[in-house]
Design a protein around this motif. Structure first.
Motif, PDB file in Angstrom:
ATOM      1  N   GLU A  64       5.284   1.267  -9.731  1.00 16.69           N
ATOM      2  CA  GLU A  64       5.456   0.094 -10.594  1.00 16.69           C
ATOM      3  C   GLU A  64       4.872  -1.159  -9.958  1.00 16.69           C
ATOM      4  O   GLU A  64       4.583  -2.133 -10.641  1.00 16.69           O
ATOM      5  N   GLY A  65       4.659  -1.151  -8.641  1.00 16.55           N
ATOM      6  CA  GLY A  65       4.068  -2.298  -7.955  1.00 16.55           C
ATOM      7  C   GLY A  65       2.559  -2.365  -8.050  1.00 16.55           C
ATOM      8  O   GLY A  65       1.959  -3.387  -7.740  1.00 16.55           O
ATOM      9  N   ALA A  66       1.924  -1.275  -8.482  1.00 18.83           N
ATOM     10  CA  ALA A  66       0.464  -1.243  -8.572  1.00 18.83           C
ATOM     11  C   ALA A  66      -0.012  -1.977  -9.822  1.00 18.83           C
ATOM     12  O   ALA A  66       0.694  -2.042 -10.829  1.00 18.83           O
ATOM     13  N   GLU A  67      -1.212  -2.515  -9.750  1.00 19.84           N
ATOM     14  CA  GLU A  67      -1.788  -3.203 -10.906  1.00 19.84           C
ATOM     15  C   GLU A  67      -1.933  -2.255 -12.091  1.00 19.84           C
ATOM     16  O   GLU A  67      -1.640  -2.602 -13.225  1.00 19.84           O
ATOM     17  N   ASP A  68      -2.405  -1.036 -11.824  1.00 13.66           N
ATOM     18  CA  ASP A  68      -2.524   0.001 -12.852  1.00 13.66           C
ATOM     19  C   ASP A  68      -1.839   1.251 -12.297  1.00 13.66           C
ATOM     20  O   ASP A  68      -2.472   2.078 -11.636  1.00 13.66           O
ATOM     21  N   PRO A  69      -0.531   1.390 -12.514  1.00 16.31           N
ATOM     22  CA  PRO A  69       0.246   2.451 -11.865  1.00 16.31           C
ATOM     23  C   PRO A  69      -0.308   3.864 -12.048  1.00 16.31           C
ATOM     24  O   PRO A  69      -0.453   4.599 -11.073  1.00 16.31           O
ATOM     25  N   SER A  70      -0.627   4.253 -13.256  1.00 19.20           N
ATOM     26  CA  SER A  70      -1.099   5.622 -13.498  1.00 19.20           C
ATOM     27  C   SER A  70      -2.433   5.895 -12.817  1.00 19.20           C
ATOM     28  O   SER A  70      -2.625   6.939 -12.189  1.00 19.20           O
ATOM     29  N   ALA A  71      -3.356   4.958 -12.922  1.00 22.64           N
ATOM     30  CA  ALA A  71      -4.666   5.129 -12.290  1.00 22.64           C
ATOM     31  C   ALA A  71      -4.537   5.132 -10.775  1.00 22.64           C
ATOM     32  O   ALA A  71      -5.214   5.902 -10.085  1.00 22.64           O
ATOM     33  N   SER A  72      -3.675   4.286 -10.251  1.00 22.26           N
ATOM     34  CA  SER A  72      -3.471   4.231  -8.810  1.00 22.26           C
ATOM     35  C   SER A  72      -2.930   5.564  -8.298  1.00 22.26           C
ATOM     36  O   SER A  72      -3.446   6.131  -7.330  1.00 22.26           O
ATOM     37  N   ARG A  73      -1.909   6.085  -8.959  1.00 26.62           N
ATOM     38  CA  ARG A  73      -1.333   7.359  -8.531  1.00 26.62           C
ATOM     39  C   ARG A  73      -2.377   8.463  -8.609  1.00 26.62           C
ATOM     40  O   ARG A  73      -2.508   9.285  -7.700  1.00 26.62           O
ATOM     41  N   ALA A  74      -3.134   8.510  -9.692  1.00 25.98           N
ATOM     42  CA  ALA A  74      -4.164   9.544  -9.855  1.00 25.98           C
ATOM     43  C   ALA A  74      -5.190   9.480  -8.721  1.00 25.98           C
ATOM     44  O   ALA A  74      -5.634  10.516  -8.210  1.00 25.98           O
ATOM     45  N   SER A  75      -5.560   8.288  -8.318  1.00 23.54           N
ATOM     46  CA  SER A  75      -6.506   8.123  -7.223  1.00 23.54           C
ATOM     47  C   SER A  75      -5.951   8.680  -5.910  1.00 23.54           C
ATOM     48  O   SER A  75      -6.652   9.358  -5.156  1.00 23.54           O
ATOM     49  N   TYR A  76      -4.684   8.424  -5.655  1.00 22.85           N
ATOM     50  CA  TYR A  76      -4.070   8.904  -4.418  1.00 22.85           C
ATOM     51  C   TYR A  76      -3.786  10.402  -4.446  1.00 22.85           C
ATOM     52  O   TYR A  76      -3.755  11.038  -3.386  1.00 22.85           O
ATOM     53  N   VAL A  77      -3.605  10.973  -5.626  1.00 18.65           N
ATOM     54  CA  VAL A  77      -3.464  12.426  -5.728  1.00 18.65           C
ATOM     55  C   VAL A  77      -4.724  13.090  -5.167  1.00 18.65           C
ATOM     56  O   VAL A  77      -4.658  14.137  -4.520  1.00 18.65           O
TER      57      VAL A  77
END
Length: 164
Positions: A132-145
């Protein structure tokens, strides 16, 4: 006369998974060394194993290091980028940091890296959360996956382990 409020109350449409519902990302590797050595390899020597060509702000030629309470990338020309701020340091067992490479603390997520003895050496468990702290949470998580497994496999190889 009809009651103004007599129409049926409709339930809100289910939305896609919101940022505060994104699951933590957990990546675990095992390195063939004791806990203290594994922690030291991770925190004292990331400049020797971090894949700067793929996962950095300034690219090849820069290096990453843990300096005081910061995780910091330094470019060849001296520019720096703070990747994270360490707020819980428990050597050789774990550390926790707000995480914001190429961004600002305003858009930070959280990482915790824990080191635990296992039969084959040390299990290193990285938990990345706080999407929730990321600017674009879903995209951020996908990148780190995609990114964290690649980063941790470089660490495993540096520590003398077999790469999966």
């Amino acid at each position: 006369m009809e009651n103004l409020f007599s129409h049926p109350v409709s339930e809100p449409e289910p939305s896609e998974q919101s940022s505060n519902e994104l699951e933590p990302l957990v990546v675990t590797v095992v390195v063939p060394s004791n806990v203290s050595h594994a922690f030291q390899g991770f925190t004292d020597h990331p400049h020797l194993w971090w894949p700067m060509e793929e996962e950095s702000v300034f690219g090849v030629g820069s290096h990453v290091e843990f300096e005081e309470n910061l995780i910091l990338e330094t470019a060849e020309d001296g520019r720096t980028s703070v990747w994270g701020t360490i707020d819980d340091w428990q050597p050789p067992l774990s550390f926790h940091a707000s995480w914001y490479p190429a961004s600002t603390p305003l858009w930070s997520t959280e990482i915790r890296v824990a080191f635990r003895a296992v039969d084959d050496g040390t299990e290193v468990r990285l938990v990345h959360d706080g999407w929730e702290g990321a600017e674009d949470p879903s995209a951020s998580r996908a990148s780190y996956v995609e990114g964290w497994p690649r980063v941790l496999q470089r660490y495993v190889r540096f520590m003398g382990g077999a790469v999966a």
